[in-house]
Design a protein around this motif. Sequence first.
Motif, mmCIF file in Angstrom:
data_model
loop_
_atom_site.group_PDB
_atom_site.id
_atom_site.type_symbol
_atom_site.label_atom_id
_atom_site.label_comp_id
_atom_site.label_asym_id
_atom_site.label_seq_id
_atom_site.Cartn_x
_atom_site.Cartn_y
_atom_site.Cartn_z
ATOM 1 N N LYS A 108 0.828 -1.214 0.000
ATOM 2 C CA LYS A 108 0.000 0.000 0.000
ATOM 3 C C LYS A 108 0.861 1.261 0.000
ATOM 4 O O LYS A 108 0.528 2.252 -0.659
ATOM 5 N N HIS A 112 0.667 4.263 -2.736
ATOM 6 C CA HIS A 112 0.511 5.673 -2.395
ATOM 7 C C HIS A 112 1.647 6.508 -2.988
ATOM 8 O O HIS A 112 1.437 7.649 -3.416
ATOM 9 N N ASP A 138 -7.093 1.408 -1.540
ATOM 10 C CA ASP A 138 -6.561 0.398 -0.624
ATOM 11 C C ASP A 138 -7.520 -0.779 -0.490
ATOM 12 O O ASP A 138 -7.085 -1.938 -0.394
#
Length: 346
Positions: A108, A112, A138
């Motif tokens: 994740k 990002h 997510d």
Amino acid sequence: MVENRTSALKKIEKEEADFESREGLKSKLLEEAAYRRGYKAERLGFDTMILTLHGKELLFRDMNGPLSSAAMMRIVDDKYRARQLIKRQGVTVPESTYLRIYERDEIKAFAHKVGYPVVLKPNDLSRGEGVYTNIASDEELDEHLDKIAGLIGSEFSKILIEKQFNGDDYRFFVVDGKVLAASKRSRANVTGDGEHTVLELIEEKNRLRKQNRDLKEFLIPTDKDKLERLYREGRTLETVPEKGEYIVIRDESNIASGGDGIDYTDTAHEAFKEIAVKAIQSIPGFHYGGVDIITNDITLDPKAGDYVVTEVEFSPGPMSMFHWKGEQRDMANPVLDFYLKNLDKL
């Protein structure tokens, strides 16, 4: 005795069916090319044979012979390691990382960093199996990681996560430093006629695909779970598209997902052909194989940021020999010519 005979007959029938499966088809196409030119072929299995070329016996699996080593296959099939070699040659590859499925926080964090949408790819599966695109959050990331873990059977396996690059998908076939075919891999699609539903259009297209020696193995699915793009864009199998309306059904762009091969060999820009050759040559000793490039227009001279090389293929499928649209481009004879040219090295 009767049971043994029945078992033997079933085995023969299965082998004959395997010869016509896509995996066996690559081998069969090379065998046919050799026979037409008067060379002996001894079949060992559905994808394995010995070709005798001017007195030398050469072992082949599919179209890969003695100049395609096991070490090379290991590296090429490892998408992440192959990309590192390609990148060293100045060829653009997707921004990606290689993590285990259970490393959710790290995955994740990468998403990002590069920004959604991202793509998930099992590192060593083929035919687009387990590949998920257009992951935009997510929550979607967790959902698709769970799917891949279920497919592989373990959360300890490594996967690629990469920044999604939007564009059309092209496959180049390179032999001995020359591009012999460039094919667009169009996503599964149908074109409306104003009368029939999407389901009926798929069924008609599948009827035509069944007449193609290669595509008959890869029909467009009608299972709702495999048609995420169709439903995401507000359509269903019962939608009646307008006449001439082009409907993309799936996100995946490979032939195994119901896609179409379209010939671009003569119209692909020479700079893209040079990129494909450079990608193959980035793997030491890699003489022939496939190169996958995503770009918006293959006919234009590529600039920085216009394309990415997503991977190279050790044993590409025979798409160019069975294009849905455009000229058919031979793969078997060029491979045979390569080995005839290099017999003194064997």
